[in-house]
Design an enzyme around this catalytic site. Structure first.
Site, PDB file in Angstrom:
ATOM      1  N   CYS A  73       0.825  -1.209   0.000  1.00  0.00           N
ATOM      2  CA  CYS A  73       0.000   0.000   0.000  1.00  0.00           C
ATOM      3  C   CYS A  73       0.864   1.265   0.000  1.00  0.00           C
ATOM      4  O   CYS A  73       1.991   1.268   0.515  1.00  0.00           O
ATOM      5  CB  CYS A  73      -0.864   0.047   1.251  1.00  0.00           C
ATOM      6  SG  CYS A  73      -2.085  -1.249   1.380  1.00  0.00           S
ATOM      7  N   GLU A  75       0.571   3.893   1.830  1.00  0.00           N
ATOM      8  CA  GLU A  75       0.900   4.398   3.169  1.00  0.00           C
ATOM      9  C   GLU A  75       2.186   3.784   3.682  1.00  0.00           C
ATOM     10  O   GLU A  75       3.052   4.463   4.229  1.00  0.00           O
ATOM     11  CB  GLU A  75      -0.235   4.072   4.153  1.00  0.00           C
ATOM     12  CG  GLU A  75      -1.540   4.799   3.886  1.00  0.00           C
ATOM     13  CD  GLU A  75      -2.478   4.042   2.948  1.00  0.00           C
ATOM     14  OE1 GLU A  75      -1.998   3.335   2.041  1.00  0.00           O
ATOM     15  OE2 GLU A  75      -3.699   4.170   3.124  1.00  0.00           O
ATOM     16  N   CYS A 111      -5.896   0.538   5.241  1.00  0.00           N
ATOM     17  CA  CYS A 111      -6.174  -0.843   5.631  1.00  0.00           C
ATOM     18  C   CYS A 111      -5.620  -1.097   7.038  1.00  0.00           C
ATOM     19  O   CYS A 111      -4.843  -0.302   7.569  1.00  0.00           O
ATOM     20  CB  CYS A 111      -5.568  -1.816   4.616  1.00  0.00           C
ATOM     21  SG  CYS A 111      -3.800  -2.080   4.820  1.00  0.00           S
TER      22      CYS A 111
HETATM   23  N1  THU Z   1      -4.348   0.474  -1.188  1.00  0.00           N
HETATM   24  C1  THU Z   1      -3.510   1.422  -0.705  1.00  0.00           C
HETATM   25  O1  THU Z   1      -2.424   1.660  -1.252  1.00  0.00           O
HETATM   26  N2  THU Z   1      -3.900   2.121   0.386  1.00  0.00           N
HETATM   27  C2  THU Z   1      -5.122   2.009   0.985  1.00  0.00           C
HETATM   28  O2  THU Z   1      -5.391   2.721   1.933  1.00  0.00           O
HETATM   29  C3  THU Z   1      -6.099   1.037   0.478  1.00  0.00           C
HETATM   30  C4  THU Z   1      -5.588   0.103  -0.555  1.00  0.00           C
HETATM   31  C5  THU Z   1      -3.966  -0.214  -2.416  1.00  0.00           C
HETATM   32  C6  THU Z   1      -3.551  -1.647  -2.275  1.00  0.00           C
HETATM   33  C7  THU Z   1      -3.848  -2.176  -3.657  1.00  0.00           C
HETATM   34  O3  THU Z   1      -2.752  -1.867  -4.520  1.00  0.00           O
HETATM   35  C8  THU Z   1      -5.034  -1.365  -4.122  1.00  0.00           C
HETATM   36  O4  THU Z   1      -5.050  -0.204  -3.313  1.00  0.00           O
HETATM   37  C9  THU Z   1      -6.365  -2.089  -4.022  1.00  0.00           C
HETATM   38  O5  THU Z   1      -6.551  -2.615  -2.755  1.00  0.00           O
END
Ligand code: THU
Length: 160
Positions: A73, A75, A111
Site C-alpha cells: 500500500c 501508506e 487498511c
Molecule cells: N491500497 C492502498 O495503497 N492504500 C489504501 O489505503 C487502500 C488500498 C492499495 C492496495 C492495492 O494496490 C489497491 O489499493 C487495491 O486494494
C-alpha cells in the site's frame, strides 16, 4: 456484569477550502503521488505523503505485483521510505489520496496493516500523527491521531 472499556472515536470532515494551507499542500503531494502509482491490477491508485517534524515531505504510492500479496500500500511505502531515510525523525501528519479512473465516488481509509504501521511510529515518537484522507468525493477527512483509526491497539508494550 462484565467490565466495559470505551474509547471515543471521531473524524472531522473538511471542504478543501477549510483545511489549513500546510495540510492542503501535503494532500496535494499525496494526490500527485497517486498519479504515479503502479496499480495495473486494481487500477485503484493511492498516494501518501508524510510530513516530518522539519516540514520535509516524503511520498509513496501503491506498488502492485502479478503475485498479488507481494504488493504494498501507498501508506507503508511512504512510511517506510520516511523512516529509512530519516530514522527517528517524528512524523507530524500523513495525507492519503485515492483515485480510480472512470469512478467518481472513490473513498479511502487505510487498511488494517497500514494503521498498525502508523501506530508503530506514533508509539515510538510518543506524539500523535495526524491522518488526512481523501477520495474523489471532494471531502477531506481528518483524524487527529492514529488512535482514532486503531482502538485497542497492539503495541510493543504487549511484548514485555
Ligand atoms: N491500497 C492502498 O495503497 N492504500 C489504501 O489505503 C487502500 C488500498 C492499495 C492496495 C492495492 O494496490 C489497491 O489499493 C487495491 O486494494
Amino acid at each position: 456484569m462484565p467490565v466495559r472499556f470505551t474509547q471515543e472515536i471521531f473524524l472531522e470532515e473538511y471542504e478543501e477550502a477549510e483545511l489549513d494551507p500546510q495540510s492542503m499542500e501535503l494532500m496535494r503531494r499525496a494526490r500527485s503521488a497517486s498519479e504515479q502509482a503502479y496499480a495495473p491490477y486494481s487500477e485503484f491508485k493511492v498516494g501518501a505523503a508524510v510530513m516530518l517534524e522539519s516540514g520535509q515531505i516524503v511520498v509513496g504510492n501503491n506498488q502492485e505485483n502479478a503475485a498479488y500479496p507481494t504488493g504494498l500500500c501507498a501508506e507503508r511505502v511512504a512510511l517506510f521510505t520516511a523512516s529509512s531515510n530519516h530514522p527517528r525523525s517524528p512524523f507530524l501528519k500523513i495525507a492519503i489520496s485515492a483515485q480510480k479512473s472512470g469512478q467518481a465516488q472513490v473513498e479511502v481509509t487505510p487498511c488494517g496493516a497500514c494503521r498498525q504501521a502508523m501506530m508503530e511510529y506514533q508509539n515510538l515518537q510518543n506524539s500523535p500523527i495526524e491522518v488526512l484522507m481523501e477520495g474523489t468525493k471532494g471531502k477531506i477527512y481528518r483524524a487527529n491521531s492514529v488512535d482514532m483509526l486503531l482502538p485497542f491497539k497492539f503495541s510493543s508494550e504487549s511484548l514485555k
